[in-house]
Design a protein around this motif. Structure first.
Motif, PDB file in Angstrom:
ATOM      1  N   ILE A 151       1.899  -4.269  -2.672  1.00  0.00           N
ATOM      2  CA  ILE A 151       2.962  -3.261  -2.622  1.00  0.00           C
ATOM      3  C   ILE A 151       2.410  -1.889  -2.988  1.00  0.00           C
ATOM      4  O   ILE A 151       2.736  -0.878  -2.335  1.00  0.00           O
ATOM      5  N   ILE A 152       1.538  -1.831  -4.006  1.00  0.00           N
ATOM      6  CA  ILE A 152       0.954  -0.551  -4.421  1.00  0.00           C
ATOM      7  C   ILE A 152       0.102   0.021  -3.288  1.00  0.00           C
ATOM      8  O   ILE A 152       0.140   1.228  -3.013  1.00  0.00           O
ATOM      9  N   LYS A 153      -0.681  -0.816  -2.614  1.00  0.00           N
ATOM     10  CA  LYS A 153      -1.499  -0.351  -1.489  1.00  0.00           C
ATOM     11  C   LYS A 153      -0.615   0.193  -0.372  1.00  0.00           C
ATOM     12  O   LYS A 153      -0.922   1.220   0.234  1.00  0.00           O
ATOM     13  N   THR A 154       0.488  -0.496  -0.107  1.00  0.00           N
ATOM     14  CA  THR A 154       1.403  -0.046   0.937  1.00  0.00           C
ATOM     15  C   THR A 154       2.002   1.303   0.559  1.00  0.00           C
ATOM     16  O   THR A 154       2.104   2.217   1.403  1.00  0.00           O
ATOM     17  N   ILE A 155       2.413   1.461  -0.686  1.00  0.00           N
ATOM     18  CA  ILE A 155       3.000   2.734  -1.138  1.00  0.00           C
ATOM     19  C   ILE A 155       1.963   3.843  -1.034  1.00  0.00           C
ATOM     20  O   ILE A 155       2.279   4.965  -0.598  1.00  0.00           O
ATOM     21  N   ARG A 156       0.716   3.587  -1.393  1.00  0.00           N
ATOM     22  CA  ARG A 156      -0.325   4.604  -1.306  1.00  0.00           C
ATOM     23  C   ARG A 156      -0.555   5.032   0.159  1.00  0.00           C
ATOM     24  O   ARG A 156      -0.738   6.212   0.448  1.00  0.00           O
ATOM     25  N   MET A 157      -0.574   4.046   1.044  1.00  0.00           N
ATOM     26  CA  MET A 157      -0.803   4.381   2.462  1.00  0.00           C
ATOM     27  C   MET A 157       0.347   5.228   2.992  1.00  0.00           C
ATOM     28  O   MET A 157       0.141   6.186   3.746  1.00  0.00           O
ATOM     29  N   VAL A 158       1.571   4.900   2.605  1.00  0.00           N
ATOM     30  CA  VAL A 158       2.722   5.677   3.064  1.00  0.00           C
ATOM     31  C   VAL A 158       2.652   7.095   2.505  1.00  0.00           C
ATOM     32  O   VAL A 158       2.916   8.071   3.220  1.00  0.00           O
TER      33      VAL A 158
END
Length: 162
Positions: A151-158
């Motif tokens: 989830i953290i990786k997804t938030i960073r990419m967004v």
């Protein structure tokens, strides 16, 4: 008999009894030494405390009976009491008592094993449960950690795209 002679005989009798008691108590220490083996230092401490207590007891008897004056026939009486005890009882007392106490202790330990066996099984089951629960919690922790990392990786990419 005169009063003084009766008093001296009483004093001599108390000396003989004191010798018997001292030897009897020391035999109990010897019985305990057979049941529970221990080193020389502990045996030396036992002996020191025993003879210190005996010295105090003898001094108290001498003080009470004879105003603290050491009379050699009192020492002779104590020696006769010790010798009489050893001649009559010898090592039979120690052998019999150590054997009896050993059998009693064996019976008590066996009885405790029987009584505590359900508790042992319960502790074993509890230990197994705790270990199983620990493994499940570790798997759950690893799963949650992986999900949070994703989830953290997804938030960073967004956030980086904007």
């Amino acid at each position: 008999m005169s009063r003084e002679i009766v008093q001296e005989l009483t004093f001599f009798t108390h000396s003989v009894i004191m010798g018997l008691v001292i030897t009897f108590i020391y035999d109990w220490i010897r019985v305990l030494r057979r049941l529970f083996r221990h080193g020389t230092v502990f045996m030396s401490m036992e002996d020191f405390l025993f003879w210190l207590a005996c010295g105090i007891g003898v001094f108290y008897m001498l003080y009470r009976e004879n105003d603290g004056t050491l009379r050699w026939f009192a020492v002779l009486g104590a020696t006769i009491g010790m010798f009489f005890y050893k001649v009559v009882v010898r090592d039979a007392f120690i052998n019999v008592m150590s054997t009896c106490l050993h059998k009693i202790m064996w019976f008590v330990f066996r009885l405790l094993q029987i009584v505590l066996k359900p508790l042992k099984c319960l502790i074993s089951a509890g230990k197994t449960f705790v270990l199983c629960l620990g493994k499940k919690l570790k798997k759950c922790k690893d799963f949650i950690k992986k999900r949070l990392t994703a989830i953290i990786k997804t938030i960073r990419m967004v956030l980086c795209k904007r």
